[in-house]
Design a protein around this motif. Structure first.
Motif, PDB file in Angstrom:
ATOM      1  N   ALA A  12      -1.071  -3.788  -4.415  1.00  0.00           N
ATOM      2  CA  ALA A  12      -0.623  -5.026  -3.757  1.00  0.00           C
ATOM      3  C   ALA A  12      -1.744  -6.061  -3.656  1.00  0.00           C
ATOM      4  O   ALA A  12      -1.487  -7.236  -3.402  1.00  0.00           O
ATOM      5  N   LEU A  13      -2.980  -5.615  -3.875  1.00  0.00           N
ATOM      6  CA  LEU A  13      -4.130  -6.525  -3.709  1.00  0.00           C
ATOM      7  C   LEU A  13      -4.066  -7.748  -4.623  1.00  0.00           C
ATOM      8  O   LEU A  13      -4.591  -8.809  -4.279  1.00  0.00           O
ATOM      9  N   ASN A  14      -3.445  -7.588  -5.781  1.00  0.00           N
ATOM     10  CA  ASN A  14      -3.277  -8.735  -6.694  1.00  0.00           C
ATOM     11  C   ASN A  14      -2.595  -9.891  -5.999  1.00  0.00           C
ATOM     12  O   ASN A  14      -2.897 -11.048  -6.253  1.00  0.00           O
ATOM     13  N   GLN A  15      -1.591  -9.526  -5.180  1.00  0.00           N
ATOM     14  CA  GLN A  15      -0.738 -10.560  -4.595  1.00  0.00           C
ATOM     15  C   GLN A  15      -1.120 -10.934  -3.167  1.00  0.00           C
ATOM     16  O   GLN A  15      -0.928 -12.064  -2.764  1.00  0.00           O
ATOM     17  N   ILE A  16      -1.612  -9.956  -2.399  1.00  0.00           N
ATOM     18  CA  ILE A  16      -1.850 -10.202  -0.970  1.00  0.00           C
ATOM     19  C   ILE A  16      -3.347 -10.271  -0.690  1.00  0.00           C
ATOM     20  O   ILE A  16      -4.036  -9.255  -0.801  1.00  0.00           O
ATOM     21  N   LYS A  17      -3.794 -11.444  -0.305  1.00  0.00           N
ATOM     22  CA  LYS A  17      -5.229 -11.608  -0.014  1.00  0.00           C
ATOM     23  C   LYS A  17      -5.482 -11.744   1.491  1.00  0.00           C
ATOM     24  O   LYS A  17      -6.606 -11.923   1.920  1.00  0.00           O
ATOM     25  N   ASN A  18      -4.388 -11.698   2.274  1.00  0.00           N
ATOM     26  CA  ASN A  18      -4.525 -11.812   3.725  1.00  0.00           C
ATOM     27  C   ASN A  18      -4.567 -10.395   4.322  1.00  0.00           C
ATOM     28  O   ASN A  18      -3.563  -9.667   4.285  1.00  0.00           O
ATOM     29  N   PRO A  19      -5.753  -9.976   4.852  1.00  0.00           N
ATOM     30  CA  PRO A  19      -5.904  -8.579   5.292  1.00  0.00           C
ATOM     31  C   PRO A  19      -4.903  -8.161   6.368  1.00  0.00           C
ATOM     32  O   PRO A  19      -4.392  -7.040   6.349  1.00  0.00           O
ATOM     33  N   LYS A  20      -4.635  -9.071   7.305  1.00  0.00           N
ATOM     34  CA  LYS A  20      -3.711  -8.720   8.389  1.00  0.00           C
ATOM     35  C   LYS A  20      -2.310  -8.460   7.824  1.00  0.00           C
ATOM     36  O   LYS A  20      -1.628  -7.498   8.171  1.00  0.00           O
ATOM     37  N   LYS A  21      -1.924  -9.338   6.907  1.00  0.00           N
ATOM     38  CA  LYS A  21      -0.595  -9.222   6.288  1.00  0.00           C
ATOM     39  C   LYS A  21      -0.502  -7.909   5.503  1.00  0.00           C
ATOM     40  O   LYS A  21       0.506  -7.202   5.576  1.00  0.00           O
ATOM     41  N   LEU A  22      -1.583  -7.589   4.786  1.00  0.00           N
ATOM     42  CA  LEU A  22      -1.548  -6.355   3.992  1.00  0.00           C
ATOM     43  C   LEU A  22      -1.387  -5.135   4.910  1.00  0.00           C
ATOM     44  O   LEU A  22      -0.548  -4.268   4.644  1.00  0.00           O
ATOM     45  N   SER A  23      -2.146  -5.105   6.003  1.00  0.00           N
ATOM     46  CA  SER A  23      -2.014  -3.965   6.933  1.00  0.00           C
ATOM     47  C   SER A  23      -0.588  -3.880   7.469  1.00  0.00           C
ATOM     48  O   SER A  23      -0.008  -2.791   7.558  1.00  0.00           O
ATOM     49  N   GLN A  24      -0.032  -5.037   7.832  1.00  0.00           N
ATOM     50  CA  GLN A  24       1.345  -5.024   8.366  1.00  0.00           C
ATOM     51  C   GLN A  24       2.336  -4.517   7.319  1.00  0.00           C
ATOM     52  O   GLN A  24       3.231  -3.723   7.611  1.00  0.00           O
ATOM     53  N   ASN A  25       2.135  -4.982   6.086  1.00  0.00           N
ATOM     54  CA  ASN A  25       3.047  -4.562   5.017  1.00  0.00           C
ATOM     55  C   ASN A  25       2.956  -3.056   4.763  1.00  0.00           C
ATOM     56  O   ASN A  25       3.953  -2.404   4.467  1.00  0.00           O
ATOM     57  N   ILE A  26       1.728  -2.531   4.842  1.00  0.00           N
ATOM     58  CA  ILE A  26       1.543  -1.086   4.620  1.00  0.00           C
ATOM     59  C   ILE A  26       2.323  -0.310   5.683  1.00  0.00           C
ATOM     60  O   ILE A  26       3.067   0.621   5.377  1.00  0.00           O
ATOM     61  N   LEU A  27       2.167  -0.759   6.939  1.00  0.00           N
ATOM     62  CA  LEU A  27       2.887  -0.082   8.028  1.00  0.00           C
ATOM     63  C   LEU A  27       4.401  -0.188   7.836  1.00  0.00           C
ATOM     64  O   LEU A  27       5.141   0.756   8.100  1.00  0.00           O
ATOM     65  N   GLU A  28       4.826  -1.340   7.326  1.00  0.00           N
ATOM     66  CA  GLU A  28       6.269  -1.550   7.115  1.00  0.00           C
ATOM     67  C   GLU A  28       6.821  -0.544   6.107  1.00  0.00           C
ATOM     68  O   GLU A  28       7.887   0.038   6.311  1.00  0.00           O
ATOM     69  N   ILE A  29       6.075  -0.307   5.035  1.00  0.00           N
ATOM     70  CA  ILE A  29       6.567   0.654   4.036  1.00  0.00           C
ATOM     71  C   ILE A  29       6.579   2.067   4.635  1.00  0.00           C
ATOM     72  O   ILE A  29       7.533   2.816   4.435  1.00  0.00           O
ATOM     73  N   ALA A  30       5.524   2.391   5.380  1.00  0.00           N
ATOM     74  CA  ALA A  30       5.484   3.722   5.993  1.00  0.00           C
ATOM     75  C   ALA A  30       6.697   3.906   6.908  1.00  0.00           C
ATOM     76  O   ALA A  30       7.376   4.941   6.886  1.00  0.00           O
TER      77      ALA A  30
END
Ligand code: TYM
Length: 326
Positions: A45-63
């Motif tokens: 996902a790093l290609n698309q998401i450069k906002n660290p907070k958003k990436l953490s939230q998205n990871i939790l969302e998938i989990a």
């Protein structure tokens, strides 16, 4: 012994029913029959998401999505790609034998080129990291939607290349694509995809569902005019969410006894009936996120154990393990 299944979802946000029917439902349906490794492809996902907070939230969302749809952490290993760093080491080893031409033919790269989107090495190398994900765990089958088919073919090519250079090391994994749901269409009839803004989210609220369904464009046929179910975007969703009513709805379409408005209202109700238990489970996890952290920690340990065995084997094969020369 059970065969091994592996698959993953990229945490780019807005997890949708295309992901669910195309891939994730299979994870749940098959968790008893396969030894399953299901992960969150956060480095992808790093290609698309450069906002660290958003990436953490998205990871939790998938989990949360994995657990909310019924994946059982006692049966399947649930983990985060970045928690198994030897995968990127494997990716480098594969990079050293992957022909450039193979990656130049990849759809995602060609699409980005055609759209003149700036291309970073992560996007170009994406299929090689995916090959590392899959081959690392001696995977037999990979449940995916149609759009990932080419990636799996590249994985097979890389496995064959490695086996040719260094001797039999990797199994050739097979794609599990369910033809009935291989491409789920979005609200506008194109493939459901976040980039088209045509998704129905797995965690959408009742209000969002009502707004999205009501805004689907239909033709201007009146209630008493016959309608073609096969060209109607709403009917395509009925096939997924209104299974028990499908023949009756089809007849009403063909006979001209249903308006698009009523058809949409029925769909909204059925969609909510489908999503309610998922929303409920998600709410429990929102209130008690520790469950997620525990599951992912346990998964990281189990996945790393497997990965370390494989990378040790591979390092031996390629010649970087010099202990053999003593
Ligand atoms: P991603 O996150 O884009 O999608 C996750 C899964 O959902 C499927 N899918 C669909 N299926 C049917 N109709 C649709 N409209 C639709 N949209 C998405 C995808 O085919 C996919 O199976 N590269 C992967 C993540 C990944 C992976 C892996 C998967 C990384 N490493 C190893 C399997 C094995 C991806 O971006 O999926």
């Amino acid at each position: 012994m059970k065969k091994r299944l592996l698959s993953g979802v990229k945490p780019t946000g807005d997890i949708h029913i295309g992901n669910y029917f195309g891939a994730m439902k299979q994870f749940v349906d098959l968790q008893n029959s396969y030894e399953s490794f299901i992960f969150i492809a956060d480095y992808h996902a790093l290609n698309q998401i450069k906002n660290p907070k958003k990436l953490s939230q998205n990871i939790l969302e998938i989990a949360k999505a994995y657990i909310s749809i019924g994946l059982d952490s006692q049966k399947a290993v649930l983990f985060k790609q970045s928690d198994v760093p030897v995968v990127t080491e494997m990716c480098w080893i594969f990079n050293s034998l992957t022909p450039l031409g193979l990656l130049r033919r990849a759809h995602a790269y060609k699409d980005a080129q055609a759209k003149k989107i700036p291309i970073n090495m992560g996007l170009f190398d994406y299929p090689v990291l995916m090959a590392a994900d899959i081959l690392m765990y001696n995977t037999d089958v990979v449940p995916i939607g149609e759009d990932q088919k080419q990636h799996l073919e590249i994985t097979q090519d890389i496995a064959r290349l490695f086996n040719n250079y260094y001797g039999e090391t990797f199994k050739i994994p097979l794609a599990l694509i369910n033809s009935e749901v291989a491409v789920i269409k979005g609200l506008d009839g194109r493939k459901m995809s976040k980039s088209y803004g045509n998704t129905i989210g797995l965690f959408d609220s009742r209000e969002e569902i009502a707004k999205k369904v009501m805004s689907v464009v239909t033709d201007s046929r009146a209630t008493d005019e016959p309608k073609d179910p096969e060209t109607c975007n709403i009917f395509a969703f009925h096939k997924l969410f209104s299974k028990t009513q499908i023949e009756h709805l089809k007849t009403r379409y063909q006979e001209g006894t249903i308006s698009y408005k009523e058809s949409k209202e029925i769909l909204i109700e059925n969609l909510n009936n489908f999503l309610d238990p998922i929303r409920l489970k998600k709410k429990e996890l929102d209130d008690n996120p520790k469950v997620i952290f525990d599951v992912l920690a346990k998964g990281a340990e189990a996945a790393s154990k497997e990965a370390c065995i494989k990378i040790a084997q591979v390092k031996q094969k390629i010649g970087v393990n010099i202990s053999l020369c003593r």
